[in-house]
Each structure stands twice: as C-alpha cells, then as structure tokens.
Design a protein around this motif. Structure first.
Motif, PDB file in Angstrom:
ATOM      1  N   LEU A  75     -39.402  -9.231  76.044  1.00 48.37           N
ATOM      2  CA  LEU A  75     -38.746  -8.157  75.307  1.00 48.37           C
ATOM      3  C   LEU A  75     -37.433  -7.748  75.970  1.00 48.37           C
ATOM      4  O   LEU A  75     -37.229  -7.944  77.172  1.00 48.37           O
ATOM      5  CB  LEU A  75     -39.693  -6.960  75.202  1.00 48.37           C
ATOM      6  N   ASP A  76     -36.576  -7.151  75.180  1.00 46.80           N
ATOM      7  CA  ASP A  76     -35.263  -6.696  75.635  1.00 46.80           C
ATOM      8  C   ASP A  76     -35.183  -5.180  75.449  1.00 46.80           C
ATOM      9  O   ASP A  76     -34.919  -4.701  74.344  1.00 46.80           O
ATOM     10  CB  ASP A  76     -34.179  -7.397  74.818  1.00 46.80           C
ATOM     11  N   PRO A  77     -35.401  -4.399  76.527  1.00 43.17           N
ATOM     12  CA  PRO A  77     -35.332  -2.944  76.403  1.00 43.17           C
ATOM     13  C   PRO A  77     -33.944  -2.379  76.700  1.00 43.17           C
ATOM     14  O   PRO A  77     -33.791  -1.164  76.849  1.00 43.17           O
ATOM     15  CB  PRO A  77     -36.327  -2.484  77.481  1.00 43.17           C
ATOM     16  N   ARG A  78     -32.932  -3.236  76.792  1.00 41.29           N
ATOM     17  CA  ARG A  78     -31.596  -2.801  77.220  1.00 41.29           C
ATOM     18  C   ARG A  78     -30.562  -2.801  76.091  1.00 41.29           C
ATOM     19  O   ARG A  78     -29.897  -1.802  75.843  1.00 41.29           O
ATOM     20  CB  ARG A  78     -31.102  -3.723  78.353  1.00 41.29           C
ATOM     21  N   TYR A  79     -30.421  -3.937  75.425  1.00 40.59           N
ATOM     22  CA  TYR A  79     -29.271  -4.158  74.553  1.00 40.59           C
ATOM     23  C   TYR A  79     -29.149  -3.103  73.453  1.00 40.59           C
ATOM     24  O   TYR A  79     -28.054  -2.615  73.153  1.00 40.59           O
ATOM     25  CB  TYR A  79     -29.363  -5.552  73.934  1.00 40.59           C
ATOM     26  N   PHE A  80     -30.279  -2.734  72.841  1.00 44.31           N
ATOM     27  CA  PHE A  80     -30.250  -1.836  71.686  1.00 44.31           C
ATOM     28  C   PHE A  80     -30.524  -0.378  72.062  1.00 44.31           C
ATOM     29  O   PHE A  80     -30.372   0.512  71.210  1.00 44.31           O
ATOM     30  CB  PHE A  80     -31.294  -2.284  70.655  1.00 44.31           C
ATOM     31  N   SER A  81     -30.921  -0.128  73.296  1.00 41.70           N
ATOM     32  CA  SER A  81     -31.376   1.213  73.669  1.00 41.70           C
ATOM     33  C   SER A  81     -30.258   2.242  73.522  1.00 41.70           C
ATOM     34  O   SER A  81     -29.110   2.000  73.888  1.00 41.70           O
ATOM     35  CB  SER A  81     -31.916   1.218  75.101  1.00 41.70           C
ATOM     36  N   MET A 111     -37.966 -12.069  85.136  1.00 44.17           N
ATOM     37  CA  MET A 111     -38.140 -10.824  84.421  1.00 44.17           C
ATOM     38  C   MET A 111     -37.056  -9.788  84.686  1.00 44.17           C
ATOM     39  O   MET A 111     -37.295  -8.588  84.633  1.00 44.17           O
ATOM     40  CB  MET A 111     -39.512 -10.230  84.753  1.00 44.17           C
ATOM     41  N   GLY A 112     -35.839 -10.232  84.958  1.00 43.69           N
ATOM     42  CA  GLY A 112     -34.734  -9.303  85.081  1.00 43.69           C
ATOM     43  C   GLY A 112     -34.341  -9.013  86.514  1.00 43.69           C
ATOM     44  O   GLY A 112     -35.133  -9.122  87.446  1.00 43.69           O
ATOM     45  N   ASP A 113     -33.057  -8.620  86.676  1.00 43.20           N
ATOM     46  CA  ASP A 113     -32.427  -8.538  87.990  1.00 43.20           C
ATOM     47  C   ASP A 113     -32.568  -9.897  88.666  1.00 43.20           C
ATOM     48  O   ASP A 113     -32.788 -10.002  89.869  1.00 43.20           O
ATOM     49  CB  ASP A 113     -33.025  -7.413  88.839  1.00 43.20           C
ATOM     50  N   THR A 114     -32.413 -10.924  87.834  1.00 33.58           N
ATOM     51  CA  THR A 114     -32.543 -12.325  88.271  1.00 33.58           C
ATOM     52  C   THR A 114     -31.337 -13.103  87.749  1.00 33.58           C
ATOM     53  O   THR A 114     -31.476 -13.833  86.762  1.00 33.58           O
ATOM     54  CB  THR A 114     -33.862 -12.928  87.743  1.00 33.58           C
ATOM     55  N   PRO A 115     -30.174 -12.948  88.317  1.00 33.80           N
ATOM     56  CA  PRO A 115     -29.903 -12.283  89.585  1.00 33.80           C
ATOM     57  C   PRO A 115     -29.303 -10.886  89.385  1.00 33.80           C
ATOM     58  O   PRO A 115     -29.135 -10.427  88.256  1.00 33.80           O
ATOM     59  CB  PRO A 115     -28.857 -13.185  90.204  1.00 33.80           C
ATOM     60  N   VAL A 156     -37.734 -19.574  81.817  1.00 33.85           N
ATOM     61  CA  VAL A 156     -37.160 -18.708  80.791  1.00 33.85           C
ATOM     62  C   VAL A 156     -37.144 -17.281  81.327  1.00 33.85           C
ATOM     63  O   VAL A 156     -37.465 -17.043  82.483  1.00 33.85           O
ATOM     64  CB  VAL A 156     -37.975 -18.777  79.479  1.00 33.85           C
ATOM     65  N   GLY A 157     -36.787 -16.314  80.500  1.00 28.26           N
ATOM     66  CA  GLY A 157     -36.839 -14.932  80.972  1.00 28.26           C
ATOM     67  C   GLY A 157     -36.110 -13.958  80.090  1.00 28.26           C
ATOM     68  O   GLY A 157     -35.655 -14.279  78.991  1.00 28.26           O
ATOM     69  N   THR A 158     -36.007 -12.743  80.614  1.00 19.31           N
ATOM     70  CA  THR A 158     -35.245 -11.683  79.966  1.00 19.31           C
ATOM     71  C   THR A 158     -34.410 -11.013  81.045  1.00 19.31           C
ATOM     72  O   THR A 158     -34.351 -11.493  82.177  1.00 19.31           O
ATOM     73  CB  THR A 158     -36.180 -10.692  79.251  1.00 19.31           C
ATOM     74  N   TRP A 159     -33.762  -9.934  80.721  1.00 21.96           N
ATOM     75  CA  TRP A 159     -32.938  -9.253  81.721  1.00 21.96           C
ATOM     76  C   TRP A 159     -33.407  -7.826  81.935  1.00 21.96           C
ATOM     77  O   TRP A 159     -34.203  -7.285  81.180  1.00 21.96           O
ATOM     78  CB  TRP A 159     -31.465  -9.292  81.344  1.00 21.96           C
ATOM     79  N   ASP A 160     -32.914  -7.232  83.005  1.00 23.46           N
ATOM     80  CA  ASP A 160     -33.085  -5.816  83.265  1.00 23.46           C
ATOM     81  C   ASP A 160     -31.703  -5.227  83.528  1.00 23.46           C
ATOM     82  O   ASP A 160     -30.701  -5.836  83.150  1.00 23.46           O
ATOM     83  CB  ASP A 160     -34.081  -5.581  84.409  1.00 23.46           C
ATOM     84  N   ASP A 161     -31.613  -4.098  84.194  1.00 23.77           N
ATOM     85  CA  ASP A 161     -30.331  -3.408  84.229  1.00 23.77           C
ATOM     86  C   ASP A 161     -29.247  -4.145  85.016  1.00 23.77           C
ATOM     87  O   ASP A 161     -28.091  -4.205  84.593  1.00 23.77           O
ATOM     88  CB  ASP A 161     -30.484  -1.971  84.741  1.00 23.77           C
ATOM     89  N   HIS A 162     -29.578  -4.730  86.176  1.00 22.50           N
ATOM     90  CA  HIS A 162     -28.528  -5.302  87.018  1.00 22.50           C
ATOM     91  C   HIS A 162     -27.955  -6.589  86.454  1.00 22.50           C
ATOM     92  O   HIS A 162     -26.768  -6.874  86.655  1.00 22.50           O
ATOM     93  CB  HIS A 162     -29.055  -5.509  88.437  1.00 22.50           C
TER      94      HIS A 162
END
Length: 696
Positions: free
Chosen positions: A277-283, A181-185, A218-224
C-alpha cells in the motif's frame, strides 16, 4: 558489522586484480560483476553506472526485470531460458536519458512453478553478452495453487546504503521474495538527479545486488524515499512526481499505483498475496472516501482498488503491508494510520463484515520491531507485525505502550519472514523476526485461527464477561487475556449473586479488581456495558464522596493518568433522597488543522439522578451504551438518561479497567456486591438490555 577501512582496501585491491585479469582475458561476465560493486565505506559513491539486473514482480506466468548497463543509450534484449536450455521468450527494451538509462522487461506466458535462467544482450550492429544465463541470473515462477505448497516472503524497512548482513542472510534462509517496505533507501530530496543517484547506490550494494539478481524484489515507499520526513501528498505536492519517477525507474513492478499516480500494487504468490500500500502519495490531498469531513490517507482510487482486490483475493493469507505503522506512534509526527483512523477502521470493518479470512497487517518506519494482536478485531484476532530497522540506528522512544502489544525488540539489522505453509489440512502462516544468523521470535498461525468461525460468530461481540461463579475468570471469546485480579482482599461470596455467586467489595479496605488488558476495538464507535450491583452503602448526602463502579485505566495497572473512556460512578446529589449515577468518557477529537493527528478529549460529567432507596441494599441492573455521539443509561431495563456528547468521536485508547474503584484504585471505592459484568462490542438495542435486566 561495518567493515574497517583496511578491510575494504584489501577487498578492493583483490577485486581490482581479479577484474584486470578478467578484462584482459575478455571475460565480460566477470567484468560486469565487478562493475556492479559500489564503494563500501559509508556508501560514498558508486564506481560504475551499472545497476542490476534486478528481478522484480514474479507471479505464476509473468516476470518483470530491470537493468542499467551504463549511462549511454543502447538497445537490449532479455531472453528467458527454460530448464531444457530452450529460449522461450525474448523482450527488447531501449535505454535513454529520459528513463535514466534503465531498461525494463516484462515477460508473459511463462509456466508456473518453473525455474528459468535469463540473459541480457546488447543488440544492434553486433550482439554482445552483458548478463550470462547462469545460476546467478535465474528465477522461479510462482505456484498459483492455494494449497499443498510453501512460500516465504521477507520484509524489511529503514535501510541505509552501507554494508549489512541481512541480504546474505536472506539468501541463506532461502526466501522466495523480498519486500522493501520504505526508507529503502533514505533520500530526503525531490531533486530528480539526487533521487536517481540514491536508488542507484542502494541497488548497487553487492549483497543486495546478488540477492535481487535471483530473488524477486519489490516494495513500496515511506517518508524518506517519498522525499521528506513526515511528508504527505499535500506537503510534497510539487515534488512527489519526481520522487515517483525515480521510484518507478528503479523498481521492476507489474503495476505502479493508478499508472500515473501512487505506487500501490500487489503480488500473488498462490498461498499468500501481499498488498503493498501507498499511504503517502494521496494523503491529505482530497476528502476521505469514508468520511468527507476528514482528509484521506489512501485516496479514492487506491481505496477502490484495495477493497475490490481484497474481496476478490483467493489466497489463504493476505498481507496488508505499508511503510508506516497501523497504530499511533505517539510522537509529534502524523505519518501513521492512527492519524487516519477512520480509513483504517473502515477497512478492518469491511474485512469483518465480508468475513475475509487470513488477513494480517504489516508496517515499518519506527526503528523498533513489534508484534501486536488486536483481539477479535476482524471476527478473529488480527496480528499486526512491525519490522524495523534494517540498519543499526534504533529509536527506543517509539517502543510505546499499546494495549494490543505482545512483544517488541529495540535492536538493529532486523527483518521479518512470513512463510505460508499449505502442506497440511490446516495451512499455517509462520512469522519469524530475524537478525543475521538468528530468529528472535516465531509466531505460528493456522488458517483456522485467522478465519471467522461460525461456532463463535454469535459470541464474538461479547468482549468481556465476568459471572464470578467460583472465579474471577473472563468467560468471553477473549479468554484469559482479561481475567480479573483481586486487590486488597476483594472476594467471591457463594450464592450471593443474582444468579450464583457474586464479588464483594469493602470500601473501607479499598478493595477492587484489576482487568489487565483492554477488551474493545481501538477507537470503538459503539459498545455496551452491563452489570448488576447491590450497594451496601452510598455516598453520604451533602458530602463530596464518590463511589466508582468501574473506570478504565491508561495501561494494565491502576494509574491516575487520564484514560477513562469507560467511567461509571455514584456520588451524592443536592437532593437528600437522590443519588447521582455519573458517567464520564474520553473520545477522539478530530484534528482542527491540516496534517494533525486526533487527540483524546475528556467529556463529562453526565448526571442522572436516581432514588437512593431504589439502589441501596438491593440488586439493580445498570447498563449504558456508547454511540460516538451520545451515552444512554438504563436502570432495570428502562432508559433513564440520554446524554449528547459535546464533541462526537470514537473511544480514546485505554489499557485495562478497575472494577469497584477509581482508575487509580485508591479511594472512592464501591461498597457492596456486583455480579454478571459484561461488555459488548456493539450497541445493544433496548430490547436486548431489557433481556439482560431479567434476573431469571
């Protein structure tokens, strides 16, 4: 526990001896198994170019895979083998420098709920086995049925490239799928070579590599892993295509966003459907599809995809999962869904209006595990699971107050399993907060609990109701959550009310009631407060006295902190024959600059003068409505004041309420009787308020 340098040295010596023997004997499987292992001391560097094989998205009839045998061009063939030993599908792929030598395989036409093995060979002049079709290289296709089976999904966020007991624990637990779920890695770079290197090192971790070779991951990303702490689509406009490219190369998904932008997708496992969900790319890159005056979080394409697919979902349980959290982090960062509350709330309003059952929220990011329950937010209680961190570095400062918070744990090595069990007549979703070897919290929810029940639809908008007939219990759908508690001897007087009993307050004794939790939706855009009052005394003319009927509090107990979104009081007026019925509120003020979160702004006083003789020593009905842009006050069913708010906005956060006093409790208390206090999660029409004002 992190391995000591001596332990790692012994392990690597043993591996080297084993690998040398295997290579000498021509055992390619063992040779490649050894080659998969990275350096375990701080993850300082891989000893091989090999990544995988990784099983990615697996649904009822399809499966996705990735494999990187080396940093050279080659042609590969993945073959799927059924339980009888027959090869049922073969897919070829070619590695090249353009895709960092990662091969992707998409297999179609499989049989549901079937265990398959797979093998990968190098094809060309001669065929060479790289991955053997054994028990370490197998997968099970999903059961598409919406009942009568059980499926378990693991979620975790914030994982470093270092030894961890989580991956082996997931194998022992026997999860059916893993969601990163993001920051992975952690990557924190938009340099493509760095992005690729970090993804390789992450997937080469021995226990994760072993898990992902058989368990869909599977997964999505977060900020890092998006590329920058607190990053958004605008601040990383020049780098996000590179971080997306690395993400796409090293994830085996059936879909990546729109195909060219974003990484959102979903996985349907029959009993449960996970929306990643992807809260980063389009924000911050375009106006919000729900409010063109505000910047978007999800973007128009993802928003359309999410609404259409959520409405079409037939899965009993639906997980709306992202790397950020759905609430306010309450720090200087703006990468939470509170920053984009208008999109979050529009999404939840749609779930409620469409009667979509089985929805839960999931987030990560904050290095704290939390469980929140938003009462009746979508026509039923909305459960909000936060799972973080997967490493050992916690942030206790982000374990902040929220009126919906039920539980939290500030410890490392945490992950969450959501298990959908459809074996009975009333399917269950079981959430377990885990650390290696133990379960810290279990939440079991039936599908009935996560469904809009026709029997309570008419009552679900009545969020708080105290009749004071024999007790101070709340009689709305929220139940004991908002029972009132007397302070300094506030008491019920039998048969003294408009109908039945009433609660009595003595100003001299500083008596009041405390409501320990909030009862409105976060950032409520419209609601109504209704009550009967019988003042024994009023603030003296030509004095500074004030008498509060009710006022919301910052948290569950009285406090002087500003959180008075709900504030109704009485004070002296300049005219001797009048009393001032005074309203205050606190609303969210939209950010005045890019990337900023909204802030709470205090507004008022809003004054309405009423004849003293009208109120003193008599029962009167007071009501007021909040509509984001205005407050409307009613006395005995008649509108007596309309107050436009200088800054329009929804309700700011509050955590409870004082009845019969100021938010701090002490001083400025009400003197007299009150009866039938009710709060509705919508704006009552004047006709509805007139009905409430009838004493019957």
């Amino acid at each position: 526990m992190k391995l000591s340098h001596s332990s790692v040295l012994i392990r690597w010596t043993n591996r080297l001896l084993l690998a040398s023997a295997c290579i000498a004997s021509g055992c390619l499987v063992c040779s490649f198994a050894f080659a998969h292992q990275p350096d375990e001391v701080g993850g300082s560097g891989p000893v091989t170019e090999t990544v995988g094989p990784i099983v990615g998205t697996v649904e009822a009839t399809t499966a996705e895979f990735l494999y990187r045998p080396s940093a050279t061009e080659t042609r590969l063939r993945l073959t799927v083998i059924d339980p009888t030993g027959a090869a049922v599908q073969s897919v070829d792929a070619k590695t090249s420098a353009d895709n960092d030598f990662v091969a992707k395989f998409s297999v179609q036409g499989l049989t549901p709920k079937t265990r398959y093995r797979y093998q990968i060979t190098e094809v060309g002049v001669s065929e060479r086995m790289l991955v053997a079709a054994d028990s370490q290289h197998a997968f099970v296709t999903a059961n598409p049925a919406r009942s009568d089976h059980r499926v378990s999904v693991a979620f975790l966020s914030c994982v470093d490239i270092e030894p961890s007991g989580i991956w082996s624990d997931m194998r022992q637990v026997g999860v059916d799928s893993v969601c990163l779920m993001g920051d992975t890695p952690y990557i924190d770079s938009v340099d493509l070579a760095t992005v690729r290197d970090r993804h390789r090192r992450f997937l080469q971790m021995p226990d994760l590599a072993e898990l992902a070779a058989t368990t869909p991951t599977v997964g999505t990303w977060d900020d890092h892993d998006f590329g920058l702490n607190n990053g958004n689509g605008l601040s990383l406009m020049k780098g996000k295509q590179e971080t997306r490219r690395g993400f796409v190369e090293y994830r085996a998904h059936s879909k990546f966003g729109s195909g060219t932008e974003g990484v959102y997708h979903k996985v349907d496992l029959g009993m449960i459907e996970v929306f990643l969900l992807d809260p980063r790319y389009f924000s911050q890159t375009e106006p919000s599809p729900v409010d063109p005056d505000q910047p978007t979080c999800f973007g128009a394409e993802q928003w359309k995809w999410l609404l259409e697919n959520l409405q079409a979902s037939k899965a009993p349980f639906k997980v709306l999962a992202l790397g950020a959290i759905w609430e306010d982090k309450k720090n200087k960062e703006t990468d939470d869904l509170f920053t984009y509350w208008y999109e979050r709330d529009a999404l939840l309003d749609m779930v409620k209006e469409q009667g979509i059952g089985g929805v839960v929220l999931l987030g990560g990011d904050i290095h704290v595990a939390r469980h929140l329950v938003h009462p009746q937010r979508v026509g039923y209680d909305l459960h909000d699971f936060v799972i973080s961190p997967g490493h050992t570095r916690t942030i206790s400062g982000l374990d902040v107050y929220h009126p919906s918070l039920e539980w939290s744990l500030v410890e490392g090595w945490q992950y969450l399993t959501l298990t959908a069990d459809g074996s009975g007549s009333n399917p269950k979703l079981i959430a377990e907060y885990r650390q290696p070897g133990k379960v810290n919290r279990t939440v079991s929810l039936s599908l009935d609990e996560l469904s809009v029940r026709p029997s309570v639809v008419d009552d679900s908008s009545l969020r708080a109701s105290w009749s004071f007939d024999g007790s101070m219990k709340n009689e709305s759908v929220l139940g004991d959550r908002v029972n009132a508690k007397p302070v300094n001897g506030a008491s019920i007087v039998k048969d003294a009310g408009v109908r039945g009993d009433a609660v009595q307050f003595s100003r001299a004794a500083e008596q009041y009631l405390v409501v320990p939790r909030s009862f409105l939706d976060d950032n409520s855009a419209g609601h109504t407060v209704s009550l009967w009052l019988h003042p024994k005394s009023l603030p003296r003319h030509d004095s500074s006295e004030r008498s509060f009927v009710l006022e919301s509090t910052a948290e569950g107990m009285p406090s002087r902190r500003n959180a008075y979104h709900l504030s109704l009081g009485l004070r002296a007026a300049k005219e001797s024959g009048k009393v001032n019925v005074q309203l205050y509120t606190q609303t969210l003020k939209p950010a005045g600059e890019p990337h900023a979160a909204p802030t709470a702004v205090s507004q008022g006083p809003f004054d309405t003068l009423v004849d003293r003789e009208q109120l003193l020593g008599k029962w009167n009905h007071l009501a007021y409505t909040f509509e984001s842009g205005r407050l409307t006050l009613y006395l005995n069913g008649e509108r007596i004041g309309v107050h436009k708010l200088p800054i329009a906005g929804p309700a700011a956060e509050f955590g409870g309420m004082v009845i019969g006093g100021h938010r701090a409790g002490e001083g400025r208390n009400f003197d007299g009787l009150m009866d039938e206090i009710q709060v509705y999660q919508f704006v009552l029409a004047p006709t509805g308020i007139r009905r409430l004002a009838q004493p019957k």
